[in-house]
Every structure is written in C-alpha cells, then in structure tokens.
Motif scaffolding. Structure first.
Motif, mmCIF file in Angstrom:
data_model
loop_
_atom_site.group_PDB
_atom_site.id
_atom_site.type_symbol
_atom_site.label_atom_id
_atom_site.label_comp_id
_atom_site.label_asym_id
_atom_site.label_seq_id
_atom_site.Cartn_x
_atom_site.Cartn_y
_atom_site.Cartn_z
ATOM 1 N N HIS A 115 16.591 -67.222 0.103
ATOM 2 C CA HIS A 115 15.349 -67.643 0.070
ATOM 3 C C HIS A 115 14.555 -66.757 -0.578
ATOM 4 O O HIS A 115 13.111 -66.986 -0.929
ATOM 5 C CB HIS A 115 15.190 -67.628 1.514
ATOM 6 C CG HIS A 115 15.290 -66.178 2.114
ATOM 7 N ND1 HIS A 115 16.231 -65.586 2.736
ATOM 8 C CD2 HIS A 115 14.200 -65.339 2.007
ATOM 9 C CE1 HIS A 115 16.133 -64.308 3.146
ATOM 10 N NE2 HIS A 115 14.700 -64.045 2.843
ATOM 11 N N SER A 116 14.824 -65.505 -1.034
ATOM 12 C CA SER A 116 13.955 -64.587 -1.567
ATOM 13 C C SER A 116 13.490 -65.143 -2.938
ATOM 14 O O SER A 116 12.524 -64.960 -3.448
ATOM 15 C CB SER A 116 14.788 -63.288 -1.759
ATOM 16 O OG SER A 116 15.151 -62.524 -0.531
ATOM 17 N N ASN A 117 14.366 -66.007 -3.518
ATOM 18 C CA ASN A 117 14.096 -66.377 -4.776
ATOM 19 C C ASN A 117 13.081 -67.487 -4.711
ATOM 20 O O ASN A 117 12.283 -67.803 -5.984
ATOM 21 C CB ASN A 117 15.102 -67.130 -5.654
ATOM 22 C CG ASN A 117 16.055 -66.105 -6.262
ATOM 23 O OD1 ASN A 117 16.906 -65.411 -5.274
ATOM 24 N ND2 ASN A 117 16.203 -65.988 -7.405
ATOM 25 N N LEU A 134 11.398 -71.126 4.509
ATOM 26 C CA LEU A 134 12.171 -70.421 3.273
ATOM 27 C C LEU A 134 13.538 -70.592 3.622
ATOM 28 O O LEU A 134 13.841 -69.438 4.211
ATOM 29 C CB LEU A 134 11.784 -69.446 2.760
ATOM 30 C CG LEU A 134 10.261 -69.372 2.297
ATOM 31 C CD1 LEU A 134 9.412 -68.489 3.018
ATOM 32 C CD2 LEU A 134 10.145 -68.945 0.626
ATOM 33 N N PRO A 135 14.380 -71.514 3.616
ATOM 34 C CA PRO A 135 15.540 -71.492 4.343
ATOM 35 C C PRO A 135 16.775 -70.695 3.317
ATOM 36 O O PRO A 135 16.444 -70.869 2.062
ATOM 37 C CB PRO A 135 16.207 -72.992 4.350
ATOM 38 C CG PRO A 135 14.927 -73.820 4.236
ATOM 39 C CD PRO A 135 14.008 -72.909 3.355
ATOM 40 N N ASN A 137 20.311 -71.752 2.136
ATOM 41 C CA ASN A 137 21.159 -72.997 1.905
ATOM 42 C C ASN A 137 22.524 -72.630 2.610
ATOM 43 O O ASN A 137 22.869 -71.311 2.552
ATOM 44 C CB ASN A 137 21.192 -73.578 0.786
ATOM 45 C CG ASN A 137 19.900 -74.334 -0.044
ATOM 46 O OD1 ASN A 137 19.317 -74.908 1.049
ATOM 47 N ND2 ASN A 137 19.993 -74.246 -1.193
ATOM 48 N N ARG A 138 23.095 -73.601 3.227
ATOM 49 C CA ARG A 138 24.624 -73.174 3.770
ATOM 50 C C ARG A 138 25.394 -72.517 2.585
ATOM 51 O O ARG A 138 25.340 -72.855 1.384
ATOM 52 C CB ARG A 138 25.130 -74.741 4.109
ATOM 53 C CG ARG A 138 25.501 -75.846 3.037
ATOM 54 C CD ARG A 138 26.437 -76.704 3.769
ATOM 55 N NE ARG A 138 25.900 -77.280 5.042
ATOM 56 C CZ ARG A 138 26.633 -77.370 6.023
ATOM 57 N NH1 ARG A 138 27.923 -77.265 6.371
ATOM 58 N NH2 ARG A 138 26.040 -77.913 7.067
ATOM 59 N N ALA A 139 26.007 -71.530 3.140
ATOM 60 C CA ALA A 139 26.955 -70.843 2.163
ATOM 61 C C ALA A 139 26.035 -69.809 1.234
ATOM 62 O O ALA A 139 26.783 -69.640 0.295
ATOM 63 C CB ALA A 139 27.785 -71.888 1.569
ATOM 64 N N HIS A 140 24.935 -69.798 1.530
ATOM 65 C CA HIS A 140 24.110 -69.081 0.843
ATOM 66 C C HIS A 140 23.080 -67.907 1.665
ATOM 67 O O HIS A 140 23.042 -68.288 2.731
ATOM 68 C CB HIS A 140 23.119 -69.631 -0.010
ATOM 69 C CG HIS A 140 23.626 -70.472 -1.087
ATOM 70 N ND1 HIS A 140 24.228 -71.683 -0.991
ATOM 71 C CD2 HIS A 140 23.571 -70.503 -2.407
ATOM 72 C CE1 HIS A 140 24.484 -72.267 -1.995
ATOM 73 N NE2 HIS A 140 24.197 -71.438 -2.934
ATOM 74 N N GLY A 141 22.952 -66.793 0.969
ATOM 75 C CA GLY A 141 22.201 -65.806 1.758
ATOM 76 C C GLY A 141 23.018 -65.264 3.373
ATOM 77 O O GLY A 141 24.141 -65.155 3.208
#
Length: 324
Positions: A115-117, A134-135, A137-141
């Motif tokens: 989400h930071s991007n 600002l999510p 995504n699954r398997a991210h962050g």
C-alpha cells in the motif's frame, strides 16, 4: 517381451510426467510465491526500451518529490483490516475526510509491492476531497495469503474492501485506481460490476495473466510458452485455485459498462505497450486513453505528475460525474 516394453514405456512416461510437474511447480513458486526473487527482474539489453536521459532525470526527480508526499500522507492514515471470502486477513490503511460526503477511492498497488507505493496517489485523491482506502493485496505487505492472486483473486478481495466502505457509507461512490498488477485488478473487477463502484482508472495493467507470464517467460528465460506455461497453468489451478487464461482483463472488460481511463507508458518493457490498445479495444463503455510516450513501466505519473492528475480528474469529472 511386450510386458517389459510396456513397463519401460510406463516408467519413461512417469519420469516425464514427474519432471514436467516439477518444472510447473518451480515456475508457479517463482511467479506466485511472495518470498521468491521474481521481483529481481533481469532481461537482455536488446529487450530493454531505452528512455532518453533527460526523461530519466525528470522521472527520478519527480519520484523524489512524490516519495516525500507519500511519506507525509502515510503518517495521517489509519490501519484497517477486512476478511477475504476465504477468511484470510487483508490489511491496509485508510483516511476519511472530515466532511460527510460520498466520494471514495480504492488504490491498488502492483506486483510484490504494498500500500505504501500508492500513498502519493492517495495524497492526490485526498486533496480532491476523496475518502481514501489503500489495501495490501493478498500475499503482499501485511495481508495474509500464501500465493499471489495476479489480479484474479484480488478482484474478489476488492469486493470485500468495497463492502467495508458501503457499511460505513451506504451512499458511497467508489473509484478503483490501480497500477501494474493493480491495473489488471481494476480491469478484472470491472467485469464483476461491483455495486457502488462508479468508474475505473487502470495504469499499465496487462491483458491476462497468461499473456504477461508468456511475455516474461520469453524475456527472462528464453523459453517457449508450450509446454512450460501450459504445465505451470495446470499446477497453478491446483495450488493457487485459478487459471492463467481465465484471468483475463480483456474478457472482463467486455462485460463492463462503467467509464474507464487507460494509462500506459510508451516505453514500457515489462507490460508491453501494445497491451493497452488491446484492453482499450475490448471496452465498449465510456473510455479514454492516456499514453505517456517517454514513460517506462508504472512511470506515467512520475514523468509529469501535474499532467497525470489533470487527465485523471478531468476524466472523472467528464465521464463519471462522481460529485452528482
């Protein structure tokens, strides 16, 4: 003798099947595992599209300015969490305006990002009066999930974020804006015609998961689509629960009836620029195309932020009329 020949043939078949499955598992793990090194992209020099030195400096300078905006904006956001349909925890950030109005945006990041991007995008929308979500995504962050959804699983997750918004604001009007894999997610969401979503901005998304993997298989590994990608697709259906060909932005866009703005860099050597023309052609809804000739992948905003946002909000005002 016949039995012996059959046995040898069967053993060879099993060995080939095992080797093929192993190849499929390798490429699925490489592409879809959040801990693989697939984000460390290396391609041959002749596959790269050169950007003029002056444009490179301009993009780099703007990235610094946009990065500072992102840092400042993130400090004002609050953490949030929703449950996906398969019960995994999806996490992200949000910021609501003090005014009680109904303009919302969900900003969707790209492959192996978070989400930071999207924080500088959030700052621009917030300045225009939007509530911002600002999510990850699954398997991210910080979100859970073992394998990357490449937009196809993510479109169902975005529906859960939409539900979160609507519970807070039953009159919500929501813009989905995504970059790269996030752009593909936006297009894939478009075919599901989510209630309260009134329009879309997709930036450098791909035509389908099959197409982008086929392109990268050739560029990174110099390998043919058949049989490598076919085998990998079978493995992905077992392990990740989706089919690379079914995960198609083009087919989803054919079902869309809401306005959508397509954005792409003219020197994108990751998601080939010709893909934007294919998704644009597939769309019968109100649409526009913003091509930034000197921008590489996901660099359209950083090439000229003012021009980028002028185009985005002009499109929203003229085609979506979110304020009405």
């Amino acid at each position: 003798m016949k039995k012996k020949g059959f046995l040898i043939g069967f053993i060879i078949f099993c060995l080939l099947l095992s080797a093929g499955y192993g190849v499929g598992v390798y490429f699925v793990n490489y592409a879809l595992s959040p801990v693989s090194n697939s984000d460390q992209r290396v391609i041959d020099e002749d596959e790269q599209i050169n950007i003029l030195e002056g444009s490179q400096k301009q993009i780099a300078l703007n990235k610094q300015t946009e990065g500072k905006k992102a840092e400042d904006f993130e400090k004002t956001t609050k953490p949030m969490i929703v449950a996906a349909n398969d019960s995994i925890a999806l996490k992200g950030k949000y910021l609501m305006q003090k005014e009680n109005h109904h303009m919302w945006t969900i900003l969707i990041h790209g492959y192996k990002s978070n989400h930071s991007n999207m924080m500088s995008y959030g700052a621009a929308y917030y300045e225009k009066g939007y509530h911002v979500v600002l999510p990850d995504n699954r398997a991210h962050g910080k979100s859970e999930g073992e394998l990357i959804g490449m937009g196809w699983l993510d479109k169902d997750d975005i529906a859960c974020w939409v539900d979160w918004i609507v519970k807070k604001d039953p009159q919500a009007k929501i813009i989905l804006h995504g970059v790269s894999m996030g752009g593909a997610t936006v297009m894939m969401c478009a075919g599901d015609q989510l209630e309260h979503v009134v329009g879309y901005v997709e930036d450098c998304g791909y035509t389908s998961v099959w197409d982008i993997f086929a392109s990268e298989l050739e560029k990174r590994f110099h390998l043919p689509t058949f049989p490598i990608l076919d085998i990998s697709n079978l493995v992905a259906r077992l392990k990740a629960g989706y089919d690379f060909k079914e995960a198609s932005s083009i087919e989803q866009l054919k079902k869309n009836d809401k306005p959508i703005l397509f954005i792409h860099g003219g020197k994108d050597d990751f998601v080939p620029t010709e893909m934007v023309y294919e998704v644009y052609k597939a769309t019968n809804a109100p649409k526009d195309l913003y091509l930034v000739e000197e921008a590489g992948h996901a660099e359209a905003k950083d090439y000229n932020p003012q021009a980028y946002w002028d185009k985005v909000f002009q499109f929203i005002d003229q085609k979506i009329e979110i304020n009405n």
